[in-house]
Design an enzyme around this catalytic site. Structure first.
Site, PDB file in Angstrom:
ATOM      1  N   PHE B 123       0.853  -1.181   0.000  1.00 55.16           N
ATOM      2  CA  PHE B 123       0.000   0.000   0.000  1.00 55.16           C
ATOM      3  C   PHE B 123       0.888   1.229   0.000  1.00 55.16           C
ATOM      4  CE2 PHE B 123      -4.595   0.885   1.241  1.00 55.16           C
ATOM      5  CZ  PHE B 123      -5.121  -0.092   0.422  1.00 55.16           C
ATOM      6  N   GLN B 236      -8.048  14.442   4.404  1.00 55.96           N
ATOM      7  CA  GLN B 236      -7.476  13.594   3.352  1.00 55.96           C
ATOM      8  C   GLN B 236      -8.433  13.466   2.174  1.00 55.96           C
ATOM      9  OE1 GLN B 236      -6.677   9.089   3.767  1.00 55.96           O
ATOM     10  NE2 GLN B 236      -4.678  10.054   3.576  1.00 55.96           N
ATOM     11  N   HIS B 238      -8.759  11.346  -0.810  1.00 50.54           N
ATOM     12  CA  HIS B 238      -8.216  10.106  -1.364  1.00 50.54           C
ATOM     13  C   HIS B 238      -8.055  10.304  -2.862  1.00 50.54           C
ATOM     14  CE1 HIS B 238      -7.810   5.931  -2.519  1.00 50.54           C
ATOM     15  NE2 HIS B 238      -7.780   5.557  -1.258  1.00 50.54           N
ATOM     16  N   LEU B 252     -15.278   5.293  -3.275  1.00 48.03           N
ATOM     17  CA  LEU B 252     -13.864   4.952  -3.189  1.00 48.03           C
ATOM     18  C   LEU B 252     -13.439   3.847  -4.152  1.00 48.03           C
ATOM     19  CD1 LEU B 252     -11.389   5.718  -1.477  1.00 48.03           C
ATOM     20  CD2 LEU B 252     -11.874   3.699  -0.103  1.00 48.03           C
ATOM     21  N   GLU B 255      -6.925   1.725  -2.833  1.00 44.57           N
ATOM     22  CA  GLU B 255      -5.516   1.856  -3.138  1.00 44.57           C
ATOM     23  C   GLU B 255      -4.911   0.493  -3.497  1.00 44.57           C
ATOM     24  OE1 GLU B 255      -3.824   4.638  -0.431  1.00 44.57           O
ATOM     25  OE2 GLU B 255      -1.888   3.639  -0.440  1.00 44.57           O
ATOM     26  N   ARG B 311      -1.029   9.476  -0.005  1.00 46.18           N
ATOM     27  CA  ARG B 311      -2.253   9.905  -0.673  1.00 46.18           C
ATOM     28  C   ARG B 311      -2.294  11.392  -1.000  1.00 46.18           C
ATOM     29  NH1 ARG B 311      -6.499   6.183   2.852  1.00 46.18           N
ATOM     30  NH2 ARG B 311      -6.053   4.264   1.712  1.00 46.18           N
ATOM     31  N   HIS B 377     -12.114  11.833   2.054  1.00 43.68           N
ATOM     32  CA  HIS B 377     -12.093  10.461   2.560  1.00 43.68           C
ATOM     33  C   HIS B 377     -11.916  10.355   4.065  1.00 43.68           C
ATOM     34  CE1 HIS B 377     -11.590   6.188   2.331  1.00 43.68           C
ATOM     35  NE2 HIS B 377     -10.356   6.211   2.742  1.00 43.68           N
ATOM     36  N   ARG B 412      -2.703  10.577   6.483  1.00 50.68           N
ATOM     37  CA  ARG B 412      -2.772   9.190   6.938  1.00 50.68           C
ATOM     38  C   ARG B 412      -2.366   8.240   5.817  1.00 50.68           C
ATOM     39  NH1 ARG B 412      -6.416   5.049   6.449  1.00 50.68           N
ATOM     40  NH2 ARG B 412      -8.054   6.305   5.505  1.00 50.68           N
TER      41      ARG B 412
END
Lengths: 318, 600
Positions: B123, B236, B238, B252, B255, B311, B377, B412
């Site tokens: 990730f 955040q 995303h 979403l 990732e 991100r 997100h 994050r």
């Protein structure tokens, strides 16, 4: 495009009468049924109650009957349900009590029944941070059922629930399957798991209509999973005593005479020493006799020995 | 309307929220011997955790034995641009592996390596493949396991029960008040400690991956009783949300698509991420396609593909490509895995993504590229907590999960959210239990205060105006999207403040129709209070923070400024107004600083 929503309304606060409200909504071609419901609620009638959470087909909260077919509102496109006409009918799913409008009682479905499957593991002792070694190949059976939405669509299609609401239903059974087939549940724990799914109103009350297979949005085939668990149960010895007696009586009768002796089957299923159970059969027997419907006694039929050998072969090959 | 009837329940610990953090907190408080209630505003098992796809970040070292908590700690701190609370990041990295194993003890079953160990996937921002997962529906397995554990233990769960206000007595939190969604009846909890586990506030923004529950309840309620919030401007976006068709915009795209080999392309077919490698990540990021592709198989001798930068970096890059006219027809970029992995692999690794695109966009991701763009997100900021106890700045009040701030700093990393829920859910539940077991019984709630709050909650039914709550909510979302979105500037944010002030006035004139039984208009009318409060706090923080870092990008201050490099932006409500101040971060010990600064 202009569509007509006909939405089920029911509010116990106002007497609980059920009716339909009609709304005209203008929506883009690629809108979902949920988009329309939200538009109605946001712009025309903010008392309209329905459930929806993730809006992407992940959480399973928005099951509704759309044109009488139960589906998720968030993944159903209006274009797909208006091919026969511009009207979209929304009604609550069957077999689960309604709270208001399209909202149904998940307590009865999710918790009372799922919890009866004891869908958890008990750690053997104090938490020890070591890992279970499990071959990937052993997970294939359970992997799919792990993705159950708990949406209620399978129970919606069930043929038993309308006549016996206490039946645990395909949804809870899929949850049972996920643990019966878990590669870590072996030995005594596996036997306990089987006893849980075999409880009264459980595994053996399914009438194998296979409706749930067609309803599941995840394609988990709940009906087939019930049948697979029955196979496992045969192999381990049926835990539900009444079902075991039924099973044995059936096989023995066919083995011995080549016929199914229905009188014997009914009595042996209850248990020949179960006086109370047998007494309950008396009114049925009397009614059958007075109407000439009492099954007759079957003599051993020609070819019965061959039938016996077929059964024995089948039993060996299991 | 004074004297409105309500039911009352007594507990030691009340947990508000039943996602990963709330359930884990409830289990811990129960295990410590506390009479515990878990309250959730939607159905049990439908909280936002269920939507988490990629996995739980935990340095178990099953795929890369080189991995350990120090590497995870370093990745988390660097991903957060060092604005993280170092102690939270340390505890998180150290305890995450045990929390994953514990889930398996309770029934969860993760995907396996060839040796039969828990498999871990790549990730963004994680040096090694580190995310324990179940296909691309890890959150579902996690929340099922936790909810079933809570049921097994016999913990009382209040489903579809919406908490609206915290009750105070003598400067400590001693309860909460809310309503049943089903019946509309009011309900009061008396307790010794409350754990907030209510998640974030993404529903303040228009394009978001968040569901309706994410209305900032916990942040809003904490602010109302005087608790500090930190870093509310760090939001955040995303990088990969769906952009087409319009009705699914914002949903979403995991990732994991990039973790499993997918790559980002602009309309000219160029892998543009190579043009957006910041100096901060230059040393550890591949600068050519050959090395980037080789990294998937051989992490020791190659550097990570820039597709998997943190991100914030990727979201800004996509934003810039679209602005430069190299976007797709619908204003996104392409995310392609079809040309990079075979169909069988895609179906096995990303089954939910396959269905999501097939059902919602009529796109077969094994054959075509997806169109993606940034979507709101996650809120890195939140209620200020003590790292070792998850205690807020108000006695008797604890917070864990997205509602709490500090762990993730300015940005994050993917996978660090599920581990956050487990690690700090457990800590918050345990600390709340310790406090409750030592605390004197809570005094009965002040009848006058309860009357005031019940009146407040039922006000939308009175004749006070004609405002529609949905219209106000949509206007707020548009304001936040346009004026406090991914790229911000002072004049726009000042305009946002004016608009929020208008929405607050309009919210006071909301009128809902119908009765109290499952009335969605009333529910939203009440949620508006926290939505507006959190939007205001986020905008004020964003105005104060005159630099760009992580999840806060200013057009008028495009670079990081050291002035903001070691402080939290603190928002606090006193006498009805929100104040903003800069307060220094806790000092990181030397040995940890060395780990973070080490070049690899």
């Amino acid at each position: 495009m202009e569509v007509t929503y006909k939405v089920h309304r029911e509010d116990p606060e106002n007497g609980g009468e059920s009716s339909f409200s009609t709304y005209q909504v203008d929506l883009p071609e690629d809108a979902t049924v949920l988009d329309g419901l939200q538009k109605i609620r946001d712009e025309q009638d903010d008392t309209l109650a329905f459930r929806a959470s993730c809006c992407q087909g992940t959480c399973g909260e928005c099951a509704v009957r759309i044109n009488w077919r139960a589906q998720f509102t968030c993944t159903t496109k209006i274009a797909d349900v208006t091919k026969k006409g511009p009207e979209i009918l929304c009604a609550p799913v069957r077999n689960i009590p309604v709270i208001k409008d399209l909202v149904f009682d998940m307590d009865k479905f999710t918790w009372d029944k799922m919890a009866a499957m004891k869908p958890w593991m008990e750690p053997e002792d104090e938490f020890a941070p070591t890992e279970n070694l499990i071959p990937e190949s052993e997970m294939a059976d359970v992997r799919k059922t792990m993705s159950c939405y708990q949406c209620g669509l399978c129970d919606e299609g069930c043929a038993v629930l309308p006549v016996d609401f206490d039946f645990l239903g395909p949804g809870a059974m899929v949850k049972g399957y996920r643990f019966v087939m878990d590669p870590r549940e072996t030995g005594a724990r596996k036997e306990e798991r089987l006893a849980v799914v075999e409880q009264p109103k459980g595994l053996w009350d399914c009438v194998h209509c296979y409706e749930a297979n067609g309803k599941c949005a995840r394609g988990l085939e709940p009906s087939s999973k019930i049948m697979e668990m029955r196979d496992v149960s045969f192999k381990h010895g049926i835990k539900n005593e009444k079902v075991a007696r039924h099973h044995n009586s059936f096989i023995n009768s066919v083995k011995q005479t080549g016929w199914l002796d229905e009188r014997k089957l009914v009595m042996e299923t209850e248990g020949l020493t179960n006086i109370g159970g047998l007494m309950k059969l008396v009114p049925t027997a009397v009614r059958a006799m007075t109407r000439g419907k009492m099954p007759g006694r079957h003599e051993k039929r020609p070819g019965a020995d061959q039938i016996k050998r077929i059964i024995e072969k089948a039993e060996e090959s299991k | 309307m004074a004297g409105e009837s309500y039911e009352t329940h007594d507990y030691d610990v009340v947990v508000v929220g039943a996602g990963g953090a709330g359930l884990r907190a409830g289990i811990e408080a129960h295990d410590k011997g506390c009479k515990t209630a878990i309250i959730c505003k939607s159905l049990l098992g439908k909280a936002h955790t269920v939507m988490a796809e990629g996995g739980i970040a935990a340095a178990m070292g099953n795929v890369w034995p080189e991995d350990n908590w120090k590497v995870h700690f370093r990745d988390t701190m660097r991903g957060g641009k060092l604005l993280n609370n170092w102690r939270m990041a340390q505890i998180h990295a150290q305890q995450a592996p045990d929390r994953v194993l514990e889930l398996e003890e309770w029934g969860a079953l993760f995907d396996r390596t060839d040796e039969g160990l828990i498999l871990q996937r790549d990730f963004g921002g994680h040096r090694y493949a580190r995310l324990a997962h179940v296909g691309d529906r890890t959150g579902l397995e996690m929340i099922r396991t936790l909810q079933q554990r809570a049921v097994a233990l016999g913990i009382d769960v209040f489903m579809e029960c919406n908490i609206q206000h915290l009750l105070m007595n003598d400067g400590r939190v001693t309860g909460a008040i809310g309503y049943w969604r089903e019946s509309g009846e009011l309900i009061v909890f008396n307790c010794k400690a409350v754990v907030l586990a209510t998640g974030g506030s993404g529903k303040c923004w228009q394009v978001t991956s968040n569901s309706w529950e994410y209305s900032g309840d916990g942040m809003g309620m904490a602010m109302e009783v005087g608790a500090d919030l930190i870093d509310m401007e760090k939001v955040q976006f995303h990088p990969t949300g769906m952009v087409w068709p319009p009705s699914v915009r914002g949903i979403l795209v995991t990732e994991g698509v990039r973790g499993d080999g997918g790559t980002l392309l602009n309309s000219e077919g160029e892998r543009f991420m190579f043009n957006y490698i910041s100096d901060f990540f230059k040393a550890e990021t591949a600068d050519n396609e050959t090395e980037a592709d080789a990294w998937y198989q051989d992490k020791k001798n190659n550097r990570r593909t820039p597709d998997l930068l943190p991100r914030d970096e990727v979201a800004r890059a996509i934003n810039a490509e679209v602005k430069a006219g190299r976007g797709t027809e619908h204003g996104g970029v392409y995310l392609d895995i079809a040309n990079r992995r075979d169909a069988e692999y895609i179906m096995r690794r990303l089954p939910s993504m396959y269905h999501q695109f097939k059902e919602l966009a009529d796109v077969d991701i094994t054959k075509e590229a997806m169109e993606v763009g940034p979507t709101c997100h996650y809120i890195m900021g939140g209620v200020r907590v003590d790292a070792d106890t998850s205690a807020t700045t108000v006695e008797g009040l604890y917070a864990a999960g997205e509602v709490a701030g500090g762990l993730h700093g300015a940005n994050r990393l993917g996978g660090n959210s599920l581990s956050d829920l487990l690690v700090f859910g457990r800590i918050a539940g345990g600390s709340a239990a310790d406090y409750a077991l030592g605390a004197a019984a809570a005094a009965a709630p002040d009848a006058a205060e309860v009357d005031r709050l019940t009146t407040l909650m039922l006000e939308p039914f009175t004749d006070r105006g004609e405002e529609n709550p949905y219209a106000i909510h949509m206007d707020l979302q548009r304001t936040m999207h346009n004026l406090v979105g991914i790229i911000r500037t002072e004049s726009e944010m000042l305009k946002a403040m004016e608009e929020i002030a208008v929405y607050k006035e309009r919210a006071a004139r909301v009128k809902v129709e119908g009765g109290r039984r499952f009335n969605p208009g009333w529910h939203l009318a009440l949620d508006l209070r926290c939505l507006l409060g959190v939007a205001e706090a986020a905008t004020l923080s964003a105005l104060e923070c005159k630099e760009s870092r992580g999840g806060h990008t200013r057009d008028d201050y495009p670079d990081p400024d050291s002035k903001y490099g070691s402080v939290n932006v603190v928002t606090r409500k006193q006498n009805g107004t929100i104040s903003v101040s800069l307060e220094p971060l806790p000092e990181m010990p030397e040995e940890l600083r060395k780990i973070v600064e080490e070049q690899v």
